[in-house]
Design a protein around this motif. Structure first.
Motif, PDB file in Angstrom:
ATOM      1  N   THR A  85       0.826  -1.212   0.000  1.00 23.33           N
ATOM      2  CA  THR A  85       0.000   0.000   0.000  1.00 23.33           C
ATOM      3  C   THR A  85       0.858   1.259   0.000  1.00 23.33           C
ATOM      4  N   ARG A  86       2.132   1.117   0.377  1.00 25.95           N
ATOM      5  CA  ARG A  86       3.066   2.244   0.354  1.00 25.95           C
ATOM      6  C   ARG A  86       3.909   2.262  -0.920  1.00 25.95           C
ATOM      7  N   GLY A  87       3.565   1.398  -1.879  1.00 30.49           N
ATOM      8  CA  GLY A  87       4.231   1.424  -3.174  1.00 30.49           C
ATOM      9  C   GLY A  87       5.359   0.438  -3.360  1.00 30.49           C
ATOM     10  N   PHE A  88       5.613  -0.399  -2.374  1.00 27.04           N
ATOM     11  CA  PHE A  88       6.675  -1.389  -2.527  1.00 27.04           C
ATOM     12  C   PHE A  88       6.207  -2.544  -3.402  1.00 27.04           C
ATOM     13  N   GLU A  89       7.143  -3.098  -4.162  1.00 24.67           N
ATOM     14  CA  GLU A  89       6.851  -4.220  -5.044  1.00 24.67           C
ATOM     15  C   GLU A  89       7.619  -5.456  -4.604  1.00 24.67           C
ATOM     16  N   PHE A  90       7.015  -6.616  -4.853  1.00 24.94           N
ATOM     17  CA  PHE A  90       7.651  -7.888  -4.531  1.00 24.94           C
ATOM     18  C   PHE A  90       7.698  -8.748  -5.787  1.00 24.94           C
ATOM     19  N   ARG A  91       8.770  -9.514  -5.925  1.00 24.38           N
ATOM     20  CA  ARG A  91       8.950 -10.339  -7.108  1.00 24.38           C
ATOM     21  C   ARG A  91       8.710 -11.819  -6.833  1.00 24.38           C
ATOM     22  N   THR A  92       8.548 -12.193  -5.565  1.00 19.89           N
ATOM     23  CA  THR A  92       8.285 -13.579  -5.206  1.00 19.89           C
ATOM     24  C   THR A  92       7.229 -13.596  -4.103  1.00 19.89           C
ATOM     25  N   ASP A  93       6.793 -14.794  -3.746  1.00 17.31           N
ATOM     26  CA  ASP A  93       5.928 -14.975  -2.581  1.00 17.31           C
ATOM     27  C   ASP A  93       6.723 -15.523  -1.404  1.00 17.31           C
ATOM     28  N   ASN A  94       8.022 -15.338  -1.428  1.00 17.85           N
ATOM     29  CA  ASN A  94       8.893 -15.879  -0.396  1.00 17.85           C
ATOM     30  C   ASN A  94       8.948 -14.941   0.808  1.00 17.85           C
ATOM     31  N   ASP A  95       8.757 -15.490   1.999  1.00 24.10           N
ATOM     32  CA  ASP A  95       8.749 -14.645   3.189  1.00 24.10           C
ATOM     33  C   ASP A  95      10.121 -14.059   3.509  1.00 24.10           C
ATOM     34  N   SER A  96      11.181 -14.650   2.960  1.00 24.86           N
ATOM     35  CA  SER A  96      12.512 -14.080   3.169  1.00 24.86           C
ATOM     36  C   SER A  96      12.641 -12.732   2.460  1.00 24.86           C
ATOM     37  N   GLU A  97      12.073 -12.622   1.257  1.00 19.85           N
ATOM     38  CA  GLU A  97      12.079 -11.342   0.559  1.00 19.85           C
ATOM     39  C   GLU A  97      11.340 -10.286   1.381  1.00 19.85           C
ATOM     40  N   LEU A  98      10.245 -10.681   1.991  1.00 14.57           N
ATOM     41  CA  LEU A  98       9.488  -9.756   2.831  1.00 14.57           C
ATOM     42  C   LEU A  98      10.331  -9.231   3.987  1.00 14.57           C
ATOM     43  N   ILE A  99      11.027 -10.136   4.691  1.00 20.02           N
ATOM     44  CA  ILE A  99      11.856  -9.710   5.828  1.00 20.02           C
ATOM     45  C   ILE A  99      12.905  -8.704   5.371  1.00 20.02           C
ATOM     46  N   ALA A 100      13.528  -8.981   4.225  1.00 19.64           N
ATOM     47  CA  ALA A 100      14.572  -8.097   3.715  1.00 19.64           C
ATOM     48  C   ALA A 100      14.019  -6.705   3.427  1.00 19.64           C
ATOM     49  N   VAL A 101      12.867  -6.626   2.755  1.00 23.69           N
ATOM     50  CA  VAL A 101      12.271  -5.329   2.431  1.00 23.69           C
ATOM     51  C   VAL A 101      11.827  -4.615   3.710  1.00 23.69           C
ATOM     52  N   TYR A 102      11.247  -5.356   4.635  1.00 23.67           N
ATOM     53  CA  TYR A 102      10.811  -4.800   5.915  1.00 23.67           C
ATOM     54  C   TYR A 102      11.988  -4.125   6.635  1.00 23.67           C
ATOM     55  N   LEU A 103      13.105  -4.805   6.727  1.00 15.88           N
ATOM     56  CA  LEU A 103      14.269  -4.250   7.418  1.00 15.88           C
ATOM     57  C   LEU A 103      14.878  -3.083   6.650  1.00 15.88           C
ATOM     58  N   ALA A 104      14.996  -3.234   5.318  1.00 15.63           N
ATOM     59  CA  ALA A 104      15.586  -2.170   4.506  1.00 15.63           C
ATOM     60  C   ALA A 104      14.747  -0.898   4.575  1.00 15.63           C
ATOM     61  N   ASP A 105      13.438  -1.051   4.589  1.00 17.12           N
ATOM     62  CA  ASP A 105      12.549   0.107   4.696  1.00 17.12           C
ATOM     63  C   ASP A 105      12.778   0.852   6.008  1.00 17.12           C
ATOM     64  N   LYS A 106      12.907   0.129   7.096  1.00 14.82           N
ATOM     65  CA  LYS A 106      13.145   0.775   8.379  1.00 14.82           C
ATOM     66  C   LYS A 106      14.484   1.515   8.383  1.00 14.82           C
ATOM     67  N   MET A 107      15.520   0.888   7.830  1.00 20.66           N
ATOM     68  CA  MET A 107      16.823   1.539   7.791  1.00 20.66           C
ATOM     69  C   MET A 107      16.805   2.764   6.890  1.00 20.66           C
ATOM     70  N   ALA A 108      16.006   2.722   5.802  1.00 18.38           N
ATOM     71  CA  ALA A 108      15.889   3.876   4.915  1.00 18.38           C
ATOM     72  C   ALA A 108      15.235   5.053   5.624  1.00 18.38           C
ATOM     73  N   GLN A 109      14.459   4.761   6.669  1.00 17.90           N
ATOM     74  CA  GLN A 109      13.816   5.814   7.456  1.00 17.90           C
ATOM     75  C   GLN A 109      14.694   6.303   8.610  1.00 17.90           C
ATOM     76  N   GLY A 110      15.931   5.814   8.663  1.00 21.10           N
ATOM     77  CA  GLY A 110      16.870   6.273   9.681  1.00 21.10           C
ATOM     78  C   GLY A 110      16.970   5.390  10.903  1.00 21.10           C
ATOM     79  N   VAL A 111      16.248   4.276  10.914  1.00 19.58           N
ATOM     80  CA  VAL A 111      16.326   3.337  12.033  1.00 19.58           C
ATOM     81  C   VAL A 111      17.609   2.514  11.899  1.00 19.58           C
ATOM     82  N   THR A 112      18.309   2.289  12.984  1.00 18.53           N
ATOM     83  CA  THR A 112      19.513   1.474  12.931  1.00 18.53           C
ATOM     84  C   THR A 112      19.154   0.014  12.685  1.00 18.53           C
ATOM     85  N   LEU A 113      20.105  -0.758  12.172  1.00 19.04           N
ATOM     86  CA  LEU A 113      19.861  -2.184  11.966  1.00 19.04           C
ATOM     87  C   LEU A 113      19.537  -2.856  13.292  1.00 19.04           C
TER      88      LEU A 113
END
Length: 300
Positions: free
Chosen positions: A191-219
């Motif tokens: 709903t925020r415009g992110f796209e996924f290329r698979t139905d794999n939950d590992s891809e989801l975790i990666a995007v979830y974490l990367a999005d938070k870091m892009a907002q300035g949150v530390t790893l």
């Protein structure tokens, strides 16, 4: 079942062993996943931005589309190489990564984008991939690895791990487990415009974490939040340009063991993978507690 592994060298002098170390670690746990193997490797000698695509029998036509798509996005090719079932290209590009990545994925199956990251994954064992991709020759500071036992999808390169954070540079993940609130979390990101290329939950975790870091949150903080937000059983490793980290769910059903000394930190599903780094030595290892997370940064 699957197996995961990760290593970070604390001193630059140790960089030359990265590829060989991960090949050996994954060979130690290959029995957990004989179908496919993958590596997320971080190097410092990239000439700009590096992209790796999967190509098949129609490789020449796919490569032509990739070159045309790069030109359309204003990216200038500096180096390229056909390798195994992949096409690797290094480009000069100064624009936004996310729209660029989404556009390039329309040209061919994109495995990774990064200023340091390179994901190599294919059907076969770590030794078999080493013979094709010459992994043992790759120098770098840190990386992740995965061996996969196919249970819910086909045995093919695009179903192998690691997965990169689609739309972000230099973030990758290897994961053992299952995220049961996958679709709920994916819809929130879509709903925020992110796209996924698979139905794999590992891809989801990666995007979830990367999005938070892009907002300035530390790893570190992003991993802490992941333990709260992700439902299911999981042990995963994440890597960025600057380091690696892990997180485990509170049930701790998926194994993880760790070794650390003054020169490196290594994490894997089984201790045999760690022993491959120090043949003939007795290691003092630890098992991360349920519901925990931790990060390490490389020396620059």
């Amino acid at each position: 079942m699957c197996g995961i592994a990760g290593i970070l060298f604390k001193t630059p002098a140790a960089n030359h062993v990265l590829g060989r170390a991960l090949v050996d670690m994954l060979d130690g746990c290959q029995h957990r996943g004989p179908d496919s193997t993958g590596f997320a490797l971080y190097e410092d000698d990239v000439a700009g931005l590096r992209l790796r695509f999967l190509v098949d029998d129609d490789a020449e036509a796919q490569i032509a589309r990739i070159r045309a798509a790069l030109a359309a996005q204003g990216a200038v090719i500096r180096a390229e190489k056909r390798e195994g079932s992949t096409f690797l290209v290094e480009v000069g590009y100064d624009g936004e990564i996310r729209p660029f990545a989404y556009a390039m994925e329309q040209a061919a199956k994109l495995v990774s984008i990064g200023t340091a990251l390179d994901i190599i994954k294919d059907v076969g064992t770590s030794r078999e991939l080493d013979s094709v991709y010459h992994l043992g020759e790759i120098r770098g500071s840190h990386g992740l690895g995965h061996v996969r036992l196919a249970t819910e999808s086909e045995v093919k390169p695009e179903a192998a791990h690691p997965f990169w954070a689609t739309g972000f540079a230099d973030v990758a993940i290897v994961h053992n487990g299952q995220i049961t609130n996958y679709w709920k979390m994916r819809r929130r990101l879509e709903t925020r415009g992110f796209e996924f290329r698979t139905d794999n939950d590992s891809e989801l975790i990666a995007v979830y974490l990367a999005d938070k870091m892009a907002q300035g949150v530390t790893l570190d903080a992003a991993l802490a939040q992941s333990v709260e937000d992700l439902d299911g059983t999981f042990s995963f490793l994440v890597s960025t340009r600057d380091g690696i980290g892990f997180a485990k769910d509170r049930l701790a059903a998926k194994p993880m063991v760790m070794y650390e000394d003054d020169t490196l930190v290594a994490i894997a599903s089984e201790e045999v993978s760690l022993n491959r780094l120090f043949p003939g030595h007795s290691l003092s290892t630890t098992e991360p507690a349920p519901g925990t997370y931790r990060t390490w940064s490389r020396s620059i």
